[in-house]
Design a protein around this motif. Structure first.
Motif, PDB file in Angstrom:
ATOM      1  N   ILE A  10       0.839  -1.215   0.000  1.00  0.00           N
ATOM      2  CA  ILE A  10       0.000   0.000   0.000  1.00  0.00           C
ATOM      3  C   ILE A  10       0.860   1.244   0.000  1.00  0.00           C
ATOM      4  N   PHE A  11       1.770   1.330   0.967  1.00  0.00           N
ATOM      5  CA  PHE A  11       2.617   2.516   1.063  1.00  0.00           C
ATOM      6  C   PHE A  11       3.509   2.634  -0.169  1.00  0.00           C
ATOM      7  N   GLY A  12       4.122   1.543  -0.589  1.00  0.00           N
ATOM      8  CA  GLY A  12       5.006   1.598  -1.742  1.00  0.00           C
ATOM      9  C   GLY A  12       4.286   1.978  -3.017  1.00  0.00           C
ATOM     10  N   THR A  13       3.046   1.488  -3.178  1.00  0.00           N
ATOM     11  CA  THR A  13       2.266   1.837  -4.365  1.00  0.00           C
ATOM     12  C   THR A  13       1.978   3.327  -4.412  1.00  0.00           C
ATOM     13  N   GLU A  14       1.700   3.940  -3.278  1.00  0.00           N
ATOM     14  CA  GLU A  14       1.447   5.381  -3.247  1.00  0.00           C
ATOM     15  C   GLU A  14       2.692   6.169  -3.630  1.00  0.00           C
ATOM     16  N   VAL A  15       3.860   5.674  -3.209  1.00  0.00           N
ATOM     17  CA  VAL A  15       5.102   6.354  -3.589  1.00  0.00           C
ATOM     18  C   VAL A  15       5.318   6.262  -5.099  1.00  0.00           C
ATOM     19  N   VAL A  16       5.057   5.081  -5.679  1.00  0.00           N
ATOM     20  CA  VAL A  16       5.197   4.911  -7.129  1.00  0.00           C
ATOM     21  C   VAL A  16       4.230   5.833  -7.861  1.00  0.00           C
ATOM     22  N   ALA A  17       2.980   5.904  -7.411  1.00  0.00           N
ATOM     23  CA  ALA A  17       1.984   6.755  -8.057  1.00  0.00           C
ATOM     24  C   ALA A  17       2.361   8.225  -7.942  1.00  0.00           C
ATOM     25  N   THR A  18       2.874   8.623  -6.801  1.00  0.00           N
ATOM     26  CA  THR A  18       3.282  10.020  -6.609  1.00  0.00           C
ATOM     27  C   THR A  18       4.400  10.399  -7.565  1.00  0.00           C
ATOM     28  N   LEU A  19       5.380   9.523  -7.689  1.00  0.00           N
ATOM     29  CA  LEU A  19       6.468   9.789  -8.627  1.00  0.00           C
ATOM     30  C   LEU A  19       5.954   9.844 -10.069  1.00  0.00           C
ATOM     31  N   TRP A  20       5.018   8.967 -10.398  1.00  0.00           N
ATOM     32  CA  TRP A  20       4.427   8.948 -11.743  1.00  0.00           C
ATOM     33  C   TRP A  20       3.724  10.267 -12.045  1.00  0.00           C
ATOM     34  N   ARG A  21       2.861  10.719 -11.132  1.00  0.00           N
ATOM     35  CA  ARG A  21       2.132  11.983 -11.356  1.00  0.00           C
ATOM     36  C   ARG A  21       3.086  13.156 -11.431  1.00  0.00           C
ATOM     37  N   SER A  22       4.054  13.181 -10.528  1.00  0.00           N
ATOM     38  CA  SER A  22       4.997  14.292 -10.515  1.00  0.00           C
ATOM     39  C   SER A  22       5.776  14.359 -11.826  1.00  0.00           C
ATOM     40  N   TYR A  23       6.217  13.187 -12.285  1.00  0.00           N
ATOM     41  CA  TYR A  23       7.000  13.156 -13.519  1.00  0.00           C
ATOM     42  C   TYR A  23       6.190  13.655 -14.707  1.00  0.00           C
ATOM     43  N   PHE A  24       4.941  13.237 -14.885  1.00  0.00           N
ATOM     44  CA  PHE A  24       4.167  13.617 -16.055  1.00  0.00           C
ATOM     45  C   PHE A  24       3.551  14.996 -15.932  1.00  0.00           C
ATOM     46  N   ASN A  25       3.376  15.545 -14.746  1.00  0.00           N
ATOM     47  CA  ASN A  25       2.993  16.951 -14.614  1.00  0.00           C
ATOM     48  C   ASN A  25       4.098  17.846 -15.145  1.00  0.00           C
ATOM     49  N   VAL A  26       5.328  17.517 -14.800  1.00  0.00           N
ATOM     50  CA  VAL A  26       6.457  18.305 -15.289  1.00  0.00           C
ATOM     51  C   VAL A  26       6.570  18.186 -16.802  1.00  0.00           C
ATOM     52  N   GLU A  27       6.405  16.977 -17.317  1.00  0.00           N
ATOM     53  CA  GLU A  27       6.491  16.793 -18.760  1.00  0.00           C
ATOM     54  C   GLU A  27       5.401  17.553 -19.492  1.00  0.00           C
ATOM     55  N   LYS A  28       4.190  17.557 -18.916  1.00  0.00           N
ATOM     56  CA  LYS A  28       3.082  18.265 -19.568  1.00  0.00           C
ATOM     57  C   LYS A  28       3.356  19.761 -19.601  1.00  0.00           C
ATOM     58  N   GLU A  29       3.877  20.301 -18.483  1.00  0.00           N
ATOM     59  CA  GLU A  29       4.167  21.731 -18.465  1.00  0.00           C
ATOM     60  C   GLU A  29       5.276  22.071 -19.455  1.00  0.00           C
ATOM     61  N   LEU A  30       6.244  21.160 -19.568  1.00  0.00           N
ATOM     62  CA  LEU A  30       7.302  21.418 -20.540  1.00  0.00           C
ATOM     63  C   LEU A  30       6.755  21.438 -21.964  1.00  0.00           C
ATOM     64  N   LYS A  31       5.862  20.502 -22.271  1.00  0.00           N
ATOM     65  CA  LYS A  31       5.273  20.462 -23.601  1.00  0.00           C
ATOM     66  C   LYS A  31       4.438  21.718 -23.863  1.00  0.00           C
ATOM     67  N   ARG A  32       3.632  22.153 -22.863  1.00  0.00           N
ATOM     68  CA  ARG A  32       2.793  23.331 -23.037  1.00  0.00           C
ATOM     69  C   ARG A  32       3.653  24.571 -23.222  1.00  0.00           C
ATOM     70  N   SER A  33       4.728  24.657 -22.479  1.00  0.00           N
ATOM     71  CA  SER A  33       5.598  25.826 -22.613  1.00  0.00           C
ATOM     72  C   SER A  33       6.231  25.866 -23.988  1.00  0.00           C
ATOM     73  N   ASN A  34       6.582  24.701 -24.501  1.00  0.00           N
ATOM     74  CA  ASN A  34       7.179  24.661 -25.833  1.00  0.00           C
ATOM     75  C   ASN A  34       6.173  24.947 -26.941  1.00  0.00           C
ATOM     76  N   SER A  35       4.854  24.878 -26.615  1.00  0.00           N
ATOM     77  CA  SER A  35       3.837  25.144 -27.631  1.00  0.00           C
ATOM     78  C   SER A  35       3.576  26.630 -27.825  1.00  0.00           C
ATOM     79  N   PHE A  36       4.173  27.530 -27.011  1.00  0.00           N
ATOM     80  CA  PHE A  36       4.025  28.987 -27.142  1.00  0.00           C
ATOM     81  C   PHE A  36       5.398  29.615 -27.274  1.00  0.00           C
ATOM     82  N   PRO A  37       6.074  29.393 -28.384  1.00  0.00           N
ATOM     83  CA  PRO A  37       7.424  29.971 -28.513  1.00  0.00           C
ATOM     84  C   PRO A  37       7.385  31.481 -28.607  1.00  0.00           C
ATOM     85  N   HIS A  38       6.264  32.090 -29.166  1.00  0.00           N
ATOM     86  CA  HIS A  38       6.209  33.546 -29.289  1.00  0.00           C
ATOM     87  C   HIS A  38       6.044  34.186 -27.935  1.00  0.00           C
ATOM     88  N   LYS A  39       5.647  33.463 -26.945  1.00  0.00           N
ATOM     89  CA  LYS A  39       5.465  34.041 -25.629  1.00  0.00           C
ATOM     90  C   LYS A  39       6.607  33.673 -24.702  1.00  0.00           C
TER      91      LYS A  39
END
Length: 773
Positions: A626-655
């Motif tokens: 239970i505890f270990g699964t929550e740690v894995v899920a937290t790392l998963w969400r954290s990793y893809f939130n950062v990736e999504k923000e990076l992709k969104r930032s790259n989609s507005f080069p004029h800004k």
């Protein structure tokens, strides 16, 4: 009815010559007992031993024309007769029979030794013709007087102890006597011994003697045994300058005195007397050759530090109160000994044979066990040292994951956040080194291993291998240490021997009784001694090492399985992806094995790497699913939130391609994706865009750290709500929130502020662009 065993012996010389010659052999080699009770004996035999043959009468021995030694011990003979023809006889033993009278020995003119002990003889008689007799034993009979020895002028050894003699007398003609045993009789005074000028040993124990007397005129006397009498004082020994042994055990001595002139005395026995003080034995300290002392069962023996004081008083002695045996056993324990089965003779064994039979492992058993424990501890110590040099403190992570307070939700969330932050920091550090291709050590590149993303995993596998090698080495070392050449696999062989009934006296492994050679200095000479010692420790060592052997085998099997398991899941990529996928499926995070297949590959191969997977496995193994699964899920969400923000930032080069002064990043050395990434990093820590209510390090997740919008004016918020159709009635749960946060909580969380002008006064905001992803 059983016949007399002597009645059927050959009666003629021709019959005797027909027998096989077995000259000079003992009973087991010269006689054969058959079912009819007949004993066949060769006529020219010289030594005949008929011990315990149930003979009741001496007869039919005339054919023994060459007999020299005849032993009839432990039979039922009642009368001495039929020995007249045995004129060559020199040794006759009639020990322990039923004889009541000494008779019919006149023809044995060559007899030198006669043993009539343990019979029923009441008088010494009929020995006048035995003029060559040298040794006479008549102990434990019914004698009441010393007599009938006048003609035995060649007698050198006389033992008439354990009788009922009341007086020492009639020994004037036995001037060649050297050894005289008169113990366990009924006389009270030592007397009438002046003629025995050649006497060397006199033994008069267990009588009623109250004083030492009658011995002072025997200059050759070397040994006196007067134990078990009532002597209270040492006296009348002035002329005994050659005395070497004085035995006064079990008497009434209160002081050792009148012994200073006994300069050759080596052994002094005074056990069970009444000596109380050390000053009462000072006279013994003047004897230079004193080597052995007995004072057990005296009041002085109970004095504090008795042994230490005695050794200070008598530094020259080698044996105190019989500790030669103890010293020998201690010597056997601290030096090598050798094992010889009871069925084999140790006499005349050469040094090479002793070396082959040598055993010494029992001396080193404690050190072997200590060395083994250190070898088992070293891999663990090495793992702790090496793991501490990585960016991941695995021991502290496991301790935090196993915190008992994790049952409290707020503490559990805090611990999970701390774990993920620590792991993310280490992973980002490794990613940064890999991306910039940084090598801290340019020449000794193997020192860069701690900076790799698989360092902890490799060190753990190395530790497992060291454990495996250690157990295998311990098994081989045990066989070598125990010198069990007859066992290829010690434990199995020892157990099989025990099951077959083969004990240590047959196998020679962990023997309880061994032989030990040592030297003793006596009167300036070195004497070699061989003693038999008991090694009680081997009884315990045998069981300990059998248990250890099977324990090592079990450890080897378990360690080998563990090493293969960790090596497989470490070096085979499919196991890592399957592990993460399985835990994401059971977590509360939206995850689909097909749709997120590529995301899983990126997460495992590009983000977690080997060390991240290893940490996840260890956390789950120790803290639970239970505890270990929550740690894995937290790392998963954290990793893809950062990736999504990076992709969104790259989609507005004029800004994003403008700095904070409105200048373009086109001339920046970082172009394209790299430029966008750096701008995003600059915006992440841009204090001008941070709300006055928060710090630049605050925020519940990566999204708020990347883009933190300012508060909106009320009219603008109402206009946005009206345009989007969101209810204008705030809930009680959002009344305390700022307007824009309340708006975000009520509306679709996919709305984001993508750009806003730098204006510190929100009331002068000109426009807001809202994007919905």
């Amino acid at each position: 009815m059983e016949k007399d065993c002597c009645a059927s012996l050959p009666t003629t010389q021709s019959e005797a010559e027909a027998a096989i010659s077995l000259s000079n052999l003992r009973l087991e080699e010269q006689i054969k007992e058959e079912a009819v009770g007949i004993i066949e004996v060769a006529g020219d035999v010289k030594v005949l031993d008929l011990t315990k043959t149930r003979i009741t009468e001496i007869s039919n021995l005339e054919f023994l024309t060459s007999i020299e030694e005849l032993t009839l011990r432990w039979n039922g003979i009642k009368k001495i007769h039929n020995l007249d023809s045995l004129v060559t006889l020199t040794y006759l033993e009639l020990y322990d029979n039923l004889i009541e009278k000494i008779e019919n020995l006149d023809c044995l003119v060559n007899l030198k030794t006669l043993d009539l002990s343990y019979n029923r003889i009441q008088k010494i008689q009929n020995l006048g013709k035995l003029t060559k007799l040298e040794s006479l034993f008549i102990l434990h009979n019914k004698l009441t007087k010393i007599e009938g020895l006048e003609t035995l002028t060649e007698l050198t050894y006389l033992d008439i102890g354990d009788n009922h003699i009341t007086k020492i007398e009639n020994l004037e003609n036995n001037t060649k006597l050297e050894t005289l045993h008169l113990g366990a009789n009924e006389f009270r005074v030592i007397e009438n011994l002046d003629a025995l000028q050649n006497l060397i040993v006199i033994s008069i124990p267990s009588c009623a003697i109250s004083e030492i007397s009658g011995l002072e005129k025997m200059p050759k006397l070397q040994e006196i045994y007067l134990q078990g009498n009532g002597i209270s004082q040492i006296e009348n020994l002035e002329g005994l300058t050659n005395l070497r042994v004085l035995d006064l055990n079990h008497n009434r001595l209160t002081k050792v005195e009148n012994v200073k002139h006994l300069q050759k005395l080596t052994d002094f026995w005074a056990r069970s007397n009444r000596i109380e003080h050390f000053k009462d034995i000072d006279d013994l300290s003047t004897l230079p050759n004193l080597d052995l002392i007995y004072f057990q069962s005296n009041p002085i023996f109970d004095q504090p530090n008795y042994h230490a004081k005695m050794l200070r008083m008598f530094p020259q002695i080698t044996s105190l109160d019989g500790d030669v045996r103890r010293r020998a056993e201690n010597l056997c324990f601290i030096q090598d000994s050798y094992y010889v089965p009871m069925t084999q003779s140790a006499a005349g064994m050469d040094d090479e044979d002793k070396k082959i039979r040598k055993i010494s492992y029992y001396q080193w058993t404690p050190f072997f066990l200590l060395f083994s424990s250190v070898c088992f501890r070293l891999p663990s110590m090495l793992w702790k040292y090496l793991a501490s040099h990585s960016g991941i403190n695995i021991n502290e992570l496991i301790k935090l994951a196993c915190d008992d307070n994790n049952i409290k939700p707020e503490i559990k969330r805090a611990n999970i956040k701390s774990l993920t932050t620590h792991i993310q920091g280490a992973l980002k550090f490794h990613k940064r080194l890999r991306k910039k291709q940084i090598s801290p050590h340019k020449f000794m590149k193997f020192l860069n291993i701690p900076y790799s993303n698989a360092y902890v995993t490799l060190m753990y596998c190395l530790t497992k291998f060291l454990y495996l090698a250690n157990v295998f080495g311990q098994l081989a070392l045990m066989n070598y240490f125990l010198m069990t050449a007859n066992y290829r696999y010690y434990g199995f062989g020892a157990v099989l021997d025990l099951l077959k009934g083969k004990t240590w006296d047959k196998t020679g492994v962990f023997p309880r009784v061994v032989l030990c050679d040592f030297d003793v200095r006596v009167m300036g000479n070195i004497q070699e001694h061989t003693t038999q010692c008991v090694l009680t420790i081997n009884m315990f060592s045998e069981k300990i090492f059998i248990f250890l052997w099977f324990w090592y085998v079990a450890l080897f099997v378990m360690t080998a399985g563990s090493f293969i398991y960790w090596a497989g899941i470490t070096f085979l990529p499919c196991f890592g992806k399957r592990f993460i996928s399985r835990h994401l499926e059971i977590s509360d995070t939206p995850y689909d094995t097909k749709e997120n297949a590529q995301d899983l590959v990126n997460f495992v191969d590009n983000y977690l790497k080997a060390d991240g997977l290893f940490v996840m496995r260890k956390l789950i193994m120790h803290s639970g699913v239970i505890f270990g699964t929550e740690v894995v899920a937290t790392l998963w969400r954290s990793y893809f939130n950062v990736e999504k923000e990076l992709k969104r930032s790259n989609s507005f080069p004029h800004k994003l391609n403008y700095d904070e002064n409105g200048e373009s990043y086109k001339n920046s050395p970082f172009n394209g994706e790299e430029a966008g990434f750096n701008v995003l990093r600059k915006r992440k820590f841009d204090t001008s865009n941070v709300s006055p209510h928060t710090s630049k390090y605050d925020g519940p997740n990566e999204r708020d750290k990347l883009i933190t919008p300012p508060p909106l004016p009320e009219d603008m918020l109402r206009m946005l709500k009206k345009a989007t159709g969101i209810s204008s009635k705030p809930t009680s749960a959002t009344n305390s929130l700022p307007n824009y946060e309340r708006y975000l909580s009520e509306g679709d969380t996919s709305f984001r502020y993508s750009h806003y002008p730098e204006n510190k006064n929100p009331s002068k905001l000109n426009y807001v662009v809202v994007n919905k992803d």
